[in-house]
Scaffold this motif. Sequence first.
Motif, PDB file in Angstrom:
ATOM      1  N   SER A 109       0.817  -1.217   0.000  1.00 24.39           N
ATOM      2  CA  SER A 109       0.000   0.000   0.000  1.00 24.39           C
ATOM      3  C   SER A 109       0.852   1.268   0.000  1.00 24.39           C
ATOM      4  N   SER A 110       2.160   1.117   0.099  1.00 20.89           N
ATOM      5  CA  SER A 110       3.043   2.285   0.110  1.00 20.89           C
ATOM      6  C   SER A 110       4.404   1.888  -0.435  1.00 20.89           C
ATOM      7  N   ALA A 111       5.204   2.884  -0.760  1.00 25.49           N
ATOM      8  CA  ALA A 111       6.556   2.620  -1.254  1.00 25.49           C
ATOM      9  C   ALA A 111       7.413   1.971  -0.177  1.00 25.49           C
ATOM     10  N   SER A 112       7.215   2.369   1.078  1.00 28.77           N
ATOM     11  CA  SER A 112       8.010   1.776   2.160  1.00 28.77           C
ATOM     12  C   SER A 112       7.654   0.309   2.358  1.00 28.77           C
ATOM     13  N   ASP A 113       6.362  -0.047   2.233  1.00 30.74           N
ATOM     14  CA  ASP A 113       5.969  -1.459   2.308  1.00 30.74           C
ATOM     15  C   ASP A 113       6.569  -2.239   1.144  1.00 30.74           C
ATOM     16  N   ALA A 114       6.538  -1.643  -0.043  1.00 30.73           N
ATOM     17  CA  ALA A 114       7.104  -2.305  -1.218  1.00 30.73           C
ATOM     18  C   ALA A 114       8.584  -2.582  -1.017  1.00 30.73           C
ATOM     19  N   LEU A 120       1.509  -2.259  -6.420  1.00 30.81           N
ATOM     20  CA  LEU A 120       1.355  -1.057  -5.594  1.00 30.81           C
ATOM     21  C   LEU A 120      -0.116  -0.657  -5.573  1.00 30.81           C
ATOM     22  N   HIS A 121      -0.750  -0.830  -4.412  1.00 31.68           N
ATOM     23  CA  HIS A 121      -2.183  -0.566  -4.251  1.00 31.68           C
ATOM     24  C   HIS A 121      -2.343   0.769  -3.534  1.00 31.68           C
ATOM     25  N   THR A 122      -2.515   1.836  -4.299  1.00 29.48           N
ATOM     26  CA  THR A 122      -2.568   3.175  -3.717  1.00 29.48           C
ATOM     27  C   THR A 122      -3.331   4.128  -4.608  1.00 29.48           C
ATOM     28  N   LEU A 128       2.159  10.377  -4.706  1.00 33.95           N
ATOM     29  CA  LEU A 128       3.456  10.487  -4.046  1.00 33.95           C
ATOM     30  C   LEU A 128       4.082   9.118  -3.792  1.00 33.95           C
ATOM     31  N   GLU A 129       3.255   8.105  -3.575  1.00 33.08           N
ATOM     32  CA  GLU A 129       3.780   6.755  -3.374  1.00 33.08           C
ATOM     33  C   GLU A 129       4.404   6.228  -4.671  1.00 33.08           C
ATOM     34  N   VAL A 130       3.839   6.595  -5.794  1.00 31.31           N
ATOM     35  CA  VAL A 130       4.405   6.208  -7.092  1.00 31.31           C
ATOM     36  C   VAL A 130       5.778   6.837  -7.267  1.00 31.31           C
ATOM     37  N   PHE A 131       5.858   8.139  -6.983  1.00 30.46           N
ATOM     38  CA  PHE A 131       7.138   8.831  -7.126  1.00 30.46           C
ATOM     39  C   PHE A 131       8.185   8.257  -6.179  1.00 30.46           C
ATOM     40  N   SER A 132       7.777   7.943  -4.952  1.00 33.35           N
ATOM     41  CA  SER A 132       8.722   7.409  -3.965  1.00 33.35           C
ATOM     42  C   SER A 132       9.245   6.042  -4.388  1.00 33.35           C
ATOM     43  N   LEU A 133       8.351   5.186  -4.874  1.00 32.89           N
ATOM     44  CA  LEU A 133       8.782   3.854  -5.299  1.00 32.89           C
ATOM     45  C   LEU A 133       9.677   3.933  -6.523  1.00 32.89           C
ATOM     46  N   LYS A 134       9.344   4.821  -7.444  1.00 30.41           N
ATOM     47  CA  LYS A 134      10.174   4.999  -8.642  1.00 30.41           C
ATOM     48  C   LYS A 134      11.569   5.475  -8.250  1.00 30.41           C
ATOM     49  N   ALA A 135      11.653   6.428  -7.320  1.00 24.75           N
ATOM     50  CA  ALA A 135      12.954   6.931  -6.877  1.00 24.75           C
ATOM     51  C   ALA A 135      13.764   5.827  -6.213  1.00 24.75           C
ATOM     52  N   TYR A 136      13.107   5.000  -5.414  1.00 26.22           N
ATOM     53  CA  TYR A 136      13.797   3.898  -4.743  1.00 26.22           C
ATOM     54  C   TYR A 136      14.357   2.897  -5.754  1.00 26.22           C
ATOM     55  N   LEU A 137      13.551   2.507  -6.733  1.00 23.87           N
ATOM     56  CA  LEU A 137      14.003   1.536  -7.731  1.00 23.87           C
ATOM     57  C   LEU A 137      15.093   2.120  -8.622  1.00 23.87           C
ATOM     58  N   ASP A 138      14.980   3.402  -8.949  1.00 27.54           N
ATOM     59  CA  ASP A 138      16.037   4.051  -9.743  1.00 27.54           C
ATOM     60  C   ASP A 138      17.352   4.046  -8.980  1.00 27.54           C
ATOM     61  N   LYS A 139      17.282   4.302  -7.696  1.00 31.85           N
ATOM     62  CA  LYS A 139      18.488   4.309  -6.875  1.00 31.85           C
ATOM     63  C   LYS A 139      19.110   2.924  -6.825  1.00 31.85           C
ATOM     64  N   ARG A 140      18.288   1.888  -6.714  1.00 33.92           N
ATOM     65  CA  ARG A 140      18.799   0.514  -6.703  1.00 33.92           C
ATOM     66  C   ARG A 140      19.534   0.196  -7.999  1.00 33.92           C
ATOM     67  N   ARG A 141      18.924   0.580  -9.123  1.00 29.50           N
ATOM     68  CA  ARG A 141      19.548   0.290 -10.417  1.00 29.50           C
ATOM     69  C   ARG A 141      20.855   1.052 -10.580  1.00 29.50           C
ATOM     70  N   GLU A 142      20.838   2.335 -10.219  1.00 30.78           N
ATOM     71  CA  GLU A 142      22.055   3.143 -10.366  1.00 30.78           C
ATOM     72  C   GLU A 142      23.174   2.619  -9.484  1.00 30.78           C
ATOM     73  N   ALA A 143      22.808   2.192  -8.271  1.00 30.08           N
ATOM     74  CA  ALA A 143      23.826   1.730  -7.333  1.00 30.08           C
ATOM     75  C   ALA A 143      24.495   0.459  -7.800  1.00 30.08           C
ATOM     76  N   ASN A 144      23.799  -0.350  -8.584  1.00 29.59           N
ATOM     77  CA  ASN A 144      24.367  -1.608  -9.051  1.00 29.59           C
ATOM     78  C   ASN A 144      24.970  -1.497 -10.449  1.00 29.59           C
ATOM     79  N   THR A 145      25.065  -0.272 -10.957  1.00 26.53           N
ATOM     80  CA  THR A 145      25.732  -0.043 -12.225  1.00 26.53           C
ATOM     81  C   THR A 145      27.242  -0.057 -12.005  1.00 26.53           C
TER      82      THR A 145
END
Length: 397
Positions: A166-171, A187-189, A193-210
């Motif tokens: 239900s939120s980016a933090s739960d995801a 993502l059930h919301t 803002l939860e969409v933006f937060s989850l997108k930022a989190y996943l982008d950070k994960r991808r960038e960090a593993n580059t």
Amino acid sequence: MQVSVAAWSISTLGMMAMMGSGSYKGGSRYDNTSVVISGKMRTAEEATKKAVWVWTKNKDVMTASVEGGWTTFVFTPDTKELANQWTSIARIRPLYLEGGQFLDNEKKKVAVLGQVDTGEEQQNLAALLGQAEVVVMDALDWQVIPAENMVAAFQDSNTALYATASSASDAQVYLEALEMGTDGVVLHTDDPLEVFSLKAYLDKRREANTAVKLVEAVVTRVEAVGMGDRVCVDLCNLLRPGEGLLVGSFARAFFLVHSECLESSYVASRPFRVNAGPVHAYVSMAGGRTAYLAELHTGSQVLVVDAQGRSRPVLVGRVKIESRPLLLVEVEVEGQRHSVLLQNAETVCLVTSADTNQDTGTTMSVTSLKPGNTVLVSLQAQARHTGIEIQEFIVEK
């Protein structure tokens, strides 16, 4: 070294967890670049490829999701009419949740929904293996334990495991369970803002593993320069040989400063610590930014890099700032001079080469460095402003 983090088995009596234990070898507890679960290995890069479905009745959420690259949407009988409206606005893939099944436009079963509220329901969810390409876990009250159990149970199957959040933090909890995480989230919301937060989190994960490009630079000068406030960074993860932080006095070049994971006859190994340099120095952060070492605090997320350029985000547990004698290390690479200040101590090491045979690189204490030695650095094409790359000409002195 690769150590099994967890091994799990499913029987008719239910699920039993058997947690493996890591062991120290050469000052490192385990290899963080890969994880073995139930005998199946996945790299950190593979673990960052996560699918996102969006379950919403909010048009703004739909728009934000599509703009972020997520086009699979879940509709229920009472929101079915939205599917036709939204397909006329954007190219989306609608799925219809009916009777515990996710159906596409042609009534083909794409996924099944399994509810987890008790231990018995958790065992029943494992029985859904193979019934569809995707099993979606809906954990009503629990998050962490069912997620870890299910991730382990699904590792050896061809069935993908998703979880409703239900939120980016739960995801984030689901996507990080047992390090590898679920294969995706729903993502059930109705909050954009939860969409933006989850997108930022996943982008950070991808960038960090580059992969970070590292080059060899030739040492031209090593000089004691006096006292300064240096920063020891204590991390929430153990580092293995070859890993450290990228630190630089200027944004043009970052030196790979090794952790204190190596054994010494004088001090105990501290595989969680990097003696990174003085307070003014830059350090590479997760998400492609930089920060001053003085700005780090508990909860900051720095970028840990190894001798092969592989990277991962790691949380800062604490920082220690103390007055210590400093050394100036100056190098030359590609016709340019770059420098860094580090504590004048035998335990402070730079990575000097990427040893492809051992995969860990070699290190040298800064107190042993001499002109002509080589060290690994990461060259930055752009200057920085508040940690962000900018187009600017700067003369370094």
